[in-house]
Design a protein around this motif. Structure first.
Motif, short mmCIF file in Angstrom:
data_model
loop_
_atom_site.label_atom_id
_atom_site.label_comp_id
_atom_site.label_asym_id
_atom_site.label_seq_id
_atom_site.Cartn_x
_atom_site.Cartn_y
_atom_site.Cartn_z
N ILE A 129 -10.73 -23.95 51.83
CA ILE A 129 -11.62 -22.85 51.48
C ILE A 129 -11.72 -22.76 49.96
CG2 ILE A 129 -11.99 -20.36 51.61
CD1 ILE A 129 -10.56 -20.33 54.24
N GLN A 130 -12.95 -22.85 49.47
CA GLN A 130 -13.19 -22.77 48.03
C GLN A 130 -14.28 -21.74 47.77
OE1 GLN A 130 -14.15 -26.70 46.67
NE2 GLN A 130 -12.14 -27.55 47.14
N GLU A 131 -14.16 -21.12 46.65
CA GLU A 131 -15.16 -20.13 46.27
C GLU A 131 -16.42 -20.82 45.80
OE1 GLU A 131 -13.38 -17.75 43.31
OE2 GLU A 131 -11.96 -16.76 44.67
N ASP A 132 -17.57 -20.14 46.02
CA ASP A 132 -18.82 -20.68 45.50
C ASP A 132 -19.01 -20.24 44.05
OD1 ASP A 132 -19.43 -18.02 45.68
OD2 ASP A 132 -20.77 -18.22 47.39
N ALA A 133 -20.21 -20.49 43.52
CA ALA A 133 -20.45 -20.21 42.11
C ALA A 133 -20.32 -18.73 41.77
CB ALA A 133 -21.84 -20.70 41.71
N SER A 134 -20.60 -17.85 42.73
CA SER A 134 -20.50 -16.41 42.49
C SER A 134 -19.11 -15.86 42.75
CB SER A 134 -21.53 -15.67 43.37
OG SER A 134 -21.25 -15.90 44.75
N GLY A 135 -18.18 -16.74 43.15
CA GLY A 135 -16.83 -16.28 43.42
C GLY A 135 -16.62 -15.74 44.82
N SER A 136 -17.58 -15.96 45.72
CA SER A 136 -17.50 -15.46 47.09
C SER A 136 -17.17 -16.61 48.04
CB SER A 136 -18.81 -14.79 47.49
OG SER A 136 -18.78 -14.43 48.87
N ILE A 137 -16.51 -16.28 49.14
CA ILE A 137 -16.20 -17.30 50.17
C ILE A 137 -17.04 -17.07 51.43
CG2 ILE A 137 -13.83 -17.57 49.35
CD1 ILE A 137 -12.94 -15.87 51.74
N GLN A 138 -18.05 -16.19 51.35
CA GLN A 138 -18.85 -15.89 52.52
C GLN A 138 -19.61 -17.11 53.02
OE1 GLN A 138 -21.59 -12.68 51.96
NE2 GLN A 138 -22.28 -12.67 54.10
N SER A 139 -20.16 -17.90 52.10
CA SER A 139 -20.90 -19.09 52.51
C SER A 139 -19.99 -20.10 53.19
CB SER A 139 -21.58 -19.73 51.30
OG SER A 139 -20.62 -20.10 50.31
N ILE A 140 -18.73 -20.20 52.74
CA ILE A 140 -17.78 -21.13 53.36
C ILE A 140 -17.46 -20.67 54.78
CG2 ILE A 140 -15.51 -22.18 53.17
CD1 ILE A 140 -17.46 -23.03 51.00
N LEU A 178 -19.35 -18.86 56.76
CA LEU A 178 -20.53 -19.10 57.60
C LEU A 178 -20.63 -20.57 57.99
CD1 LEU A 178 -23.21 -16.88 55.80
CD2 LEU A 178 -22.00 -16.41 57.94
N GLY A 179 -20.29 -21.46 57.06
CA GLY A 179 -20.32 -22.88 57.38
C GLY A 179 -19.29 -23.26 58.43
N ILE A 180 -18.09 -22.68 58.33
CA ILE A 180 -17.05 -22.96 59.33
C ILE A 180 -17.46 -22.44 60.70
CG2 ILE A 180 -14.68 -22.42 60.01
CD1 ILE A 180 -13.94 -22.42 57.06
N ASN A 181 -18.04 -21.23 60.75
CA ASN A 181 -18.51 -20.68 62.03
C ASN A 181 -19.61 -21.53 62.63
OD1 ASN A 181 -16.73 -18.54 61.80
ND2 ASN A 181 -18.23 -17.18 60.83
N ASP A 182 -20.50 -22.07 61.81
CA ASP A 182 -21.57 -22.92 62.30
C ASP A 182 -21.02 -24.22 62.87
OD1 ASP A 182 -24.47 -23.40 62.56
OD2 ASP A 182 -24.08 -25.03 61.14
#
Length: 226
Positions: free
Chosen positions: A45-56, A58-62
């Motif tokens: 799990i890595q943070e995105d450019a905005s410092g959020s892990i929400q996109s990660i 969502l990707g794992i759930n997908d």
């Protein structure tokens, strides 16, 4: 204290981790061997450019959703089976090359088949058809009660063996029975025959083509194949 006997100390109750040797505890990746048995999910799990892990997340759930869909694709169709069992009642089934007779041997095996069929397919259905004297007779309709089929075989299929079977009439009757089966289940016909000949009213090749078009699988068990 007798000479030569070492008095136990508190240090004897412990094992120094260094005694096992550094190579015994290391895994293939340089870490401890026990660590290889566990997946460290937090490492991926890595943070995105905005410092959020929400996109990660969502990707794992997908990925999990796609994996569930892929794993269930093979069992969504054909989970409910609809089988029509055709039994030869011609005079050839009275021969004694299979003891005590062909019909008795066939009925004994068919009885075990029906029991195992409903054990392995508890929500599936079965129908029984008998053929003799160039005709086909439905002994039981599609049903999920094994006792209905076993009693019908016991009462009717071992009596009045006569004439020749009609494979075409039996297949036509079986195909008509399976037309009422829902499309989400499989459609199958199992024939147990003892006669080398069949008395048919028409071209059986047309019946086979119709079965193929209706996606009905036909299996043949013959007691006197040559």
């Amino acid at each position: 204290m007798a000479k030569g006997i070492k008095e136990p100390t508190d240090d004897d109750d412990y094992i120094d981790i260094d005694d096992t040797g550094p190579g015994d505890l290391k895994g293939a990746d340089g870490g401890y061997a026990w660590e290889e048995e566990y997946k460290r999910s937090w490492d991926v799990i890595q943070e995105d450019a905005s410092g959020s892990i929400q996109s990660i997340v969502l990707g794992i759930n997908d990925q999990q959703r796609r994996r569930r869909v892929r794993d269930t694709e093979a069992i969504q169709r054909g989970i409910i089976r609809h089988v029509v069992l055709i039994i030869d009642q011609s005079e050839n089934m009275n021969l004694r090359d299979l003891m005590p007779t062909r019909i008795q041997c066939a009925l004994s095996t068919v009885g075990m088949f029906i029991g195992e069929y409903f054990d392995q397919n508890p929500i599936s259905q079965l129908s029984v058809i008998a053929t003799k004297d160039g005709l086909a007779e439905k002994l039981t309709d599609l049903s999920g009660n094994p006792m209905d089929h076993l009693n019908a075989l016991k009462d009717k299929a071992n009596k009045d063996l006569a004439g020749e079977p009609s494979l075409q009439n039996a297949l036509e009757l079986a195909m008509h029975t399976l037309k009422r089966a829902p499309s989400h289940g499989s459609r199958e016909i199992v024939c147990v025959m003892g006669s080398l000949t069949t008395c048919d009213p028409g071209d059986i090749a047309q019946t086979l083509e119709a079965l193929k078009h209706a996606q009905v699988r036909v299996s043949m068990v013959h007691l006197a194949a040559e």
